[in-house]
Write a protein that holds these residues in place. Structure first.
Motif, PDB file in Angstrom:
ATOM      1  N   GLU A 143     -43.301  16.366 -10.990  1.00 38.97           N
ATOM      2  CA  GLU A 143     -42.169  15.446 -10.928  1.00 38.97           C
ATOM      3  C   GLU A 143     -40.887  16.271 -11.003  1.00 38.97           C
ATOM      4  O   GLU A 143     -40.712  17.069 -11.916  1.00 38.97           O
ATOM      5  N   LEU A 144     -40.006  16.095 -10.034  1.00 41.47           N
ATOM      6  CA  LEU A 144     -38.730  16.794 -10.021  1.00 41.47           C
ATOM      7  C   LEU A 144     -37.605  15.788 -10.213  1.00 41.47           C
ATOM      8  O   LEU A 144     -37.669  14.658  -9.724  1.00 41.47           O
ATOM      9  N   SER A 145     -36.583  16.231 -10.895  1.00 42.51           N
ATOM     10  CA  SER A 145     -35.425  15.363 -11.081  1.00 42.51           C
ATOM     11  C   SER A 145     -34.615  15.312  -9.787  1.00 42.51           C
ATOM     12  O   SER A 145     -34.824  16.104  -8.871  1.00 42.51           O
ATOM     13  N   GLN A 146     -33.683  14.402  -9.724  1.00 39.77           N
ATOM     14  CA  GLN A 146     -32.874  14.236  -8.510  1.00 39.77           C
ATOM     15  C   GLN A 146     -32.059  15.490  -8.216  1.00 39.77           C
ATOM     16  O   GLN A 146     -31.934  15.904  -7.060  1.00 39.77           O
ATOM     17  N   SER A 147     -31.513  16.116  -9.257  1.00 36.97           N
ATOM     18  CA  SER A 147     -30.714  17.327  -9.040  1.00 36.97           C
ATOM     19  C   SER A 147     -31.579  18.479  -8.528  1.00 36.97           C
ATOM     20  O   SER A 147     -31.153  19.257  -7.677  1.00 36.97           O
TER      21      SER A 147
END
Length: 126
Positions: free
Chosen positions: A66-70
């Motif tokens: 899971e990656l954050s939006q940034s």
């Protein structure tokens, strides 16, 4: 009897109980090892048959990150800087359309190169 033989006999008589215990322990240990090897062999054969017949399918190890939006935006900008043309506004890339687009782009480039070469050859021949 010589003295050496007498001493050896006395030593064997003295250690007779220990030798029997050691012998029986070795015998039990060897039976246990043979049994474990036999069970492992039977399990392996059963597993192989189950996989070959399709009764069992081993789980596939997958990882999901899971990656954050940034982080996604950072990754997208790096891909754009490196010249990846398949990066779109959304974060997913459809590989089937990307490969077909790449193939059609290659075909168009090859056709234009071939046309240019043939016209150059015709000009030189005349």
């Amino acid at each position: 009897m010589s003295q050496a033989k007498v001493d050896r006999y006395k030593q064997e008589k003295y250690n007779r109980k220990n030798n029997k215990k050691k012998g029986s322990a070795k015998k039990i240990l060897s039976y246990a090892i043979v049994t474990l090897v036999g069970v492992a062999f039977v399990v392996y054969i059963g597993y192989s048959i189950a996989v070959a017949t399709g009764m069992y399918t081993p789980p596939v190890a997958t990882t999901h990150v899971e990656l954050s939006q940034s982080e996604l935006e950072s990754l997208r900008s790096k891909l754009i800087q490196n010249g990846d043309k398949n990066v779109k506004g959304d974060t997913s890339v459809d590989t089937t359309t990307a490969s077909s687009e790449t193939t059609s782009e290659k075909a168009t480039a090859e056709e234009s190169t071939t046309v240019e070469e043939t016209t150059a050859e015709e000009t030189t021949a005349q």
